[in-house]
Design a protein around this motif. Structure first.
Motif, PDB file in Angstrom:
ATOM      1  N   ALA A 178       7.435   2.951   7.647  1.00  0.00           N
ATOM      2  CA  ALA A 178       7.654   4.189   6.738  1.00  0.00           C
ATOM      3  C   ALA A 178       8.467   4.961   7.207  1.00  0.00           C
ATOM      4  N   LYS A 193       7.845   3.390   1.809  1.00  0.00           N
ATOM      5  CA  LYS A 193       7.531   2.349   2.426  1.00  0.00           C
ATOM      6  C   LYS A 193       7.710   0.836   1.772  1.00  0.00           C
ATOM      7  N   GLU A 198       5.104  -3.976   5.326  1.00  0.00           N
ATOM      8  CA  GLU A 198       3.458  -3.658   5.347  1.00  0.00           C
ATOM      9  C   GLU A 198       2.894  -4.482   6.446  1.00  0.00           C
ATOM     10  N   ALA A 279      10.305  -0.563  -2.368  1.00  0.00           N
ATOM     11  CA  ALA A 279       9.412   0.240  -1.500  1.00  0.00           C
ATOM     12  C   ALA A 279       8.638   1.221  -2.713  1.00  0.00           C
ATOM     13  N   ASP A 345      -1.922   7.635  -0.020  1.00  0.00           N
ATOM     14  CA  ASP A 345      -1.856   6.335   0.866  1.00  0.00           C
ATOM     15  C   ASP A 345      -3.092   5.547  -0.269  1.00  0.00           C
TER      16      ASP A 345
END
Length: 609
Positions: A178, A193, A198, A279, A345
């Motif tokens: 991130a 992100k 990930e 992203a 999130d």
């Protein structure tokens, strides 16, 4: 002279018609095109093709372009192999025709299971194909910019800062990659992100690698590389900023700060090379702390309820205190005075099957207070079918299974809230219990199992429930190569999953025993007391055929008790009809039994990244 004027008029008319047609294609809903509309697009469309390893290329498509031409351009521009590969768009595997692909769509190039290799052949581009370059700007929004007004303003600020030499900053916390992007004043305005950074993704900068994009991730029903569009979905579903989700969009973004593992470069050369990524791009919210650093007594009932309503709709499997930002409303206020919660999130929402959610707020006292009239009106106004259609239009890569989970959970929320249940009771009905060392299905999952059985009986079909964790069933079309999983991934994750276990060890254990989960187990009987007598009878050990696990036998942790992807449209409609009726009876029984919010043992399945 007259002939010349006539030709001029005809030329202008044709140009006007072509311009109108091009605008019509750009503004047309992409959901319908994605699901097989026969209309052919006109003019050029810009798409973004991503490889399994995370490389991204933006390219212009003409009306005559096909899948082979896209693969060839990708091969020349990025030096990637295309033999035995497939070009996918959400659930759709594109054969040759690209007419269903709308402007600004992200595509994924995947290699077939038997042809995956860590080596990349050396190519020698030549001819006109060497002209294929990604001529995009540093940040491009994927989708209609008209609905991302605030995000577009932030993008402009970021681009101006990048051109002025203001570089982004790496975020060192969490499991995934991130980055904070700043404005010209050096203030953080967005958090980015990349999907290929990930946890478990190929370019994860913190060592949690070993899978390609499209394989099961931290949650087995959320694939690697697909948390980004879930972040956007949560924002789009938060109508009128009801829960206060920050503006979020999916972008293609290019910078040298991004991580690429094994790129063959190091030192100064590595720092100068720019990489393009797909992203999530979310507005950075200035805050004072998060909910884990602050007592819950100062949180308003309305704040908690609004976030909880969103979490229930999207089946959020990771609502922990760390992704609830806390901001003081009044300057100079003391701790405990009025504060505001901002949820962030949402990458682990909208799974492809019913999962065990994690609701941090489930035992907060605010969650046990009845909904207000305004909140009930908002819940009543929700339309899961319109929500699904909206997401198909705005996020055409979203999978139908995710939309079915959204529909099911919204119906459950509306019916339960209308019956008078508070937020805590609704959350508890969705949450699995931990009994005698094993997971038991939630009340919601039990109702869904009953609904599937009832729908099958209506059609006079034989229904056998098989709560397997294997992902090769019809409900999940994952192509998984776990042959090297144990040797390629063995990090120690900095959090606990369940009691004394982490999610990676659970993944490895399930992968090793994937053959065994379909066979009857002896000696261990879970508590699934909420199953009706008829359902227990139909799922008894003696009646279950070989190769299927009955509901009265042990179900491994993180099992998928209820799948929604393996139903046809007709079966799905019948299932929902039965589910509504069964839910009504269950709510009545719950009320007559005097059930209310109660303390129950839960699995700690929160994943901070």
């Amino acid at each position: 002279m007259i002939l010349h004027q006539i030709c001029t008029i005809l030329t202008l008319t044709a140009s006007s018609v072509q311009a109108q047609m091009a605008v019509a294609v750009f503004k047309s809903p992409m959901g319908r095109e994605y699901h097989g509309n026969d209309r052919k697009p006109t003019g050029t469309r810009r798409v973004f093709v991503q490889t399994e390893s995370g490389c991204v290329l933006g390219m212009e498509l003409d009306r005559n372009d096909n899948v082979h031409m896209v693969k060839r351009r990708l091969q020349v521009a990025l030096n990637v192999p295309i033999e035995e590969s497939s070009l996918t768009f959400g659930d759709m595997v594109l054969k040759n025709d690209l007419s269903a692909i709308r402007n600004d769509s992200p595509l994924l190039l995947t290699r077939n299971l038997m042809h995956r290799s860590s080596s990349t052949p050396c190519l020698s581009p030549s001819g006109r194909e060497t002209q294929q370059r990604d001529r995009s700007g540093p940040v491009e929004i994927l989708g209609r910019t008209s609905i991302f007004t605030r995000t577009k303003e932030l993008v402009n600020e970021v681009v101006e800062a990048l051109n002025s030499g203001v570089d982004p900053i790496r975020v060192h916390g969490g499991l995934g990659g991130a980055y904070y992007f700043r404005n010209c004043s050096g203030e953080c305005v967005a958090i980015v992100k990349p999907t290929d950074e990930e946890p478990f993704a190929p370019n994860n900068p913190k060592g949690f690698v070993g899978k390609t994009l499209g394989q099961p991730g931290l949650k087995r029903s959320v694939r690697v590389g697909e948390t980004g569009f879930r972040e956007v979905a949560a924002y789009l579903l938060d109508y009128d900023h009801f829960a206060n989700v920050p503006p979020t969009a999916l972008v293609k973004i290019t910078h040298s700060v991004f991580n690429v593992n094994d790129d063959g470069m190091s030192g100064n050369n590595r720092k100068k090379k720019c990489f393009s990524k797909i992203a999530s791009f979310q507005q950075f919210i200035v805050h004072d702390f998060d909910a884990s650093d602050h007592g819950t007594s100062s949180f308003s009932v309305s704040n908690v309820h609004r976030i909880g309503i969103l979490d229930v709709r999207i089946l959020n499997t990771d609502r922990h205190a760390g992704n609830l930002l806390v901001r003081k409303v009044n300057d100079g206020g003391k701790l405990g005075q009025q504060v505001e919660l901002i949820p962030i999130d949402h990458g682990l929402c909208l799974p492809e099957s019913l999962e065990d959610p994690y609701f941090e707020w489930i035992h907060w006292p605010q969650a046990s207070i009845p909904f207000s009239e305004d909140e009930l009106d908002y819940i009543e106004s929700l339309d899961p079918y319109q929500d699904s259609e909206m997401l198909r239009n705005e996020l055409p890569m979203i999978r139908e299974a995710c939309l079915r989970v959204l529909t099911l959970c919204t119906i459950f929320l509306k019916q339960a809230a209308g019956f008078g249940l508070c937020l805590a009771e609704i959350g508890e009905m969705m949450t699995r219990e931990f009994r005698r060392g094993e997971e038991a299905p939630s009340e919601l999952e039990v109702l869904c199992m009953e609904a599937r059985r009832a729908a099958a009986e209506t059609n006079r079909e034989t229904f056998v429930l098989s709560p397997k964790t294997g992902l090769q069933e019809d409900g999940f079309q994952f192509e998984i190569d776990y042959g090297d999983l144990e040797s390629s991934i063995n990090p120690t994750l900095p959090f606990q999953f369940g009691i004394g276990r982490n999610p990676l060890s659970k993944l490895e254990e399930e992968d090793e025993n994937e053959e065994d989960v379909v066979r009857p187990a002896s000696g261990k009987i879970p508590s699934v007391s909420n199953l009706s007598t008829s359902l227990k009878k139909s799922l008894s050990v003696g009646d279950s055929p070989a190769g299927h696990r009955s509901a009265s036998e042990q179900v491994p942790a993180s099992a998928s008790f209820v799948k929604v992807a393996d139903m046809t449209d007709e079966e799905w409609s019948q299932f929902l009809e039965k589910f509504r009726g069964l839910l009504q009876h269950a709510l009545i029984a719950r009320k007559l039994g005097g059930a209310g919010p109660r303390q129950r043992q839960r699995l700690g399945t929160s994943c901070r990244f």
